[in-house]
Design an enzyme around this catalytic site. Structure first.
Site, PDB file in Angstrom:
ATOM      1  N   SER A   1       0.826  -1.213   0.000  1.00 20.51           N
ATOM      2  CA  SER A   1       0.000   0.000   0.000  1.00 20.51           C
ATOM      3  C   SER A   1       0.860   1.264   0.000  1.00 20.51           C
ATOM      4  O   SER A   1       0.518   2.243  -0.681  1.00 20.51           O
ATOM      5  CB  SER A   1      -0.988  -0.001   1.169  1.00 20.51           C
ATOM      6  OG  SER A   1      -0.309   0.014   2.400  1.00 20.51           O
TER       7      SER A   1
ATOM      8  N   MET B   1      10.400  -6.401   4.806  1.00 22.18           N
ATOM      9  CA  MET B   1      10.537  -7.015   6.127  1.00 22.18           C
ATOM     10  C   MET B   1      11.834  -7.826   6.255  1.00 22.18           C
ATOM     11  O   MET B   1      11.843  -8.967   6.701  1.00 22.18           O
ATOM     12  CB  MET B   1       9.321  -7.894   6.412  1.00 22.18           C
ATOM     13  CG  MET B   1       8.010  -7.134   6.382  1.00 22.18           C
ATOM     14  SD  MET B   1       7.965  -5.718   7.492  1.00 22.18           S
ATOM     15  CE  MET B   1       7.890  -6.543   9.064  1.00 22.18           C
TER      16      MET B   1
ATOM     17  N   HIS C   1       8.649   3.496   9.365  1.00 23.32           N
ATOM     18  CA  HIS C   1       8.338   2.545  10.436  1.00 23.32           C
ATOM     19  C   HIS C   1       7.127   3.062  11.223  1.00 23.32           C
ATOM     20  O   HIS C   1       7.072   4.241  11.570  1.00 23.32           O
ATOM     21  CB  HIS C   1       9.535   2.376  11.368  1.00 23.32           C
ATOM     22  CG  HIS C   1       9.323   1.336  12.398  1.00 23.32           C
ATOM     23  ND1 HIS C   1       9.329  -0.012  12.103  1.00 23.32           N
ATOM     24  CD2 HIS C   1       9.066   1.430  13.722  1.00 23.32           C
ATOM     25  CE1 HIS C   1       9.089  -0.701  13.210  1.00 23.32           C
ATOM     26  NE2 HIS C   1       8.925   0.154  14.202  1.00 23.32           N
TER      27      HIS C   1
END
Length: 188
Positions: free
Chosen positions: A13, A91, A110
């Site tokens: 996204s 990740m 983050h």
């Protein structure tokens, strides 16, 4: 025009938001060369196809070690003349080879007010902490987990009647504003 690659591991996204900002002329100083992902089934691949952005899928398990994996990424990045890397839900810790090749040229977002709640499930950690606020941080990437120099942060209240899902959605909306704003300031 500065050539930029986006790295993502999940839904994509933030990737889609950044590409949309470029397409609308809000980030007119950069060109998105491609999406790099480390999962063949990550939804960000579907988003990239819809947005007509080239995709590179390289799964670390297909390489002997992290150095070989990162050398492949560097080879691809250099072939595209990429100058900056934007992590958007990637990740994986960036290793020394990629850090050396793009020193000071890798950004990450983050979902917490670093240095609080590094790593995975930062929103869940904040939600369960009893804190009254959380937020989002854009920082340079270094060899640690979410330890790089902070560029900018924005806060978001944790409301007494919040659900984790509601908080996640507010933080995500905050990221959609913050990350492109920081990218525009940093990448010239």
């Amino acid at each position: 025009m500065t050539k930029v690659a986006i790295f993502a591991s999940g839904s994509g996204s933030n990737f889609e938001n950044i590409v949309s900002k470029v397409d609308k002329g809000h980030l007119n100083n950069i060109e998105i060369t491609s999406l790099y992902t480390d999962h063949h089934d990550a939804y960000c691949i579907e988003r990239a196809k819809q947005l007509k952005v080239m995709v590179h899928i390289n799964e670390p398990k297909d390489f002997e070690n992290k150095a070989e994996y990162e050398q492949k990424l560097i080879q691809l990045l250099h072939s595209e003349e990429v100058e900056w890397i934007i992590l958007a839900g990637y990740m994986r810790l960036v290793g020394p080879d990629l850090l050396n090749a793009y020193e000071g040229k890798i950004l990450n977002i983050h979902p917490s007010l670093l240095p609080k709640y590094k790593g995975k499930d930062a929103i869940g950690q904040a939600f369960n902490s009893g804190d009254k606020e959380t937020g989002s941080t854009v920082h340079y990437v270094d060899s640690g987990m979410d330890t790089g120099e902070i560029i900018e942060q924005r806060k978001c209240d944790i409301k007494p009647d919040d659900t984790k899902e509601a908080l996640e959605e507010r933080v995500k909306q905050l990221e959609y504003e913050l990350y492109p704003s920081v990218i525009a300031k940093v990448i010239k």
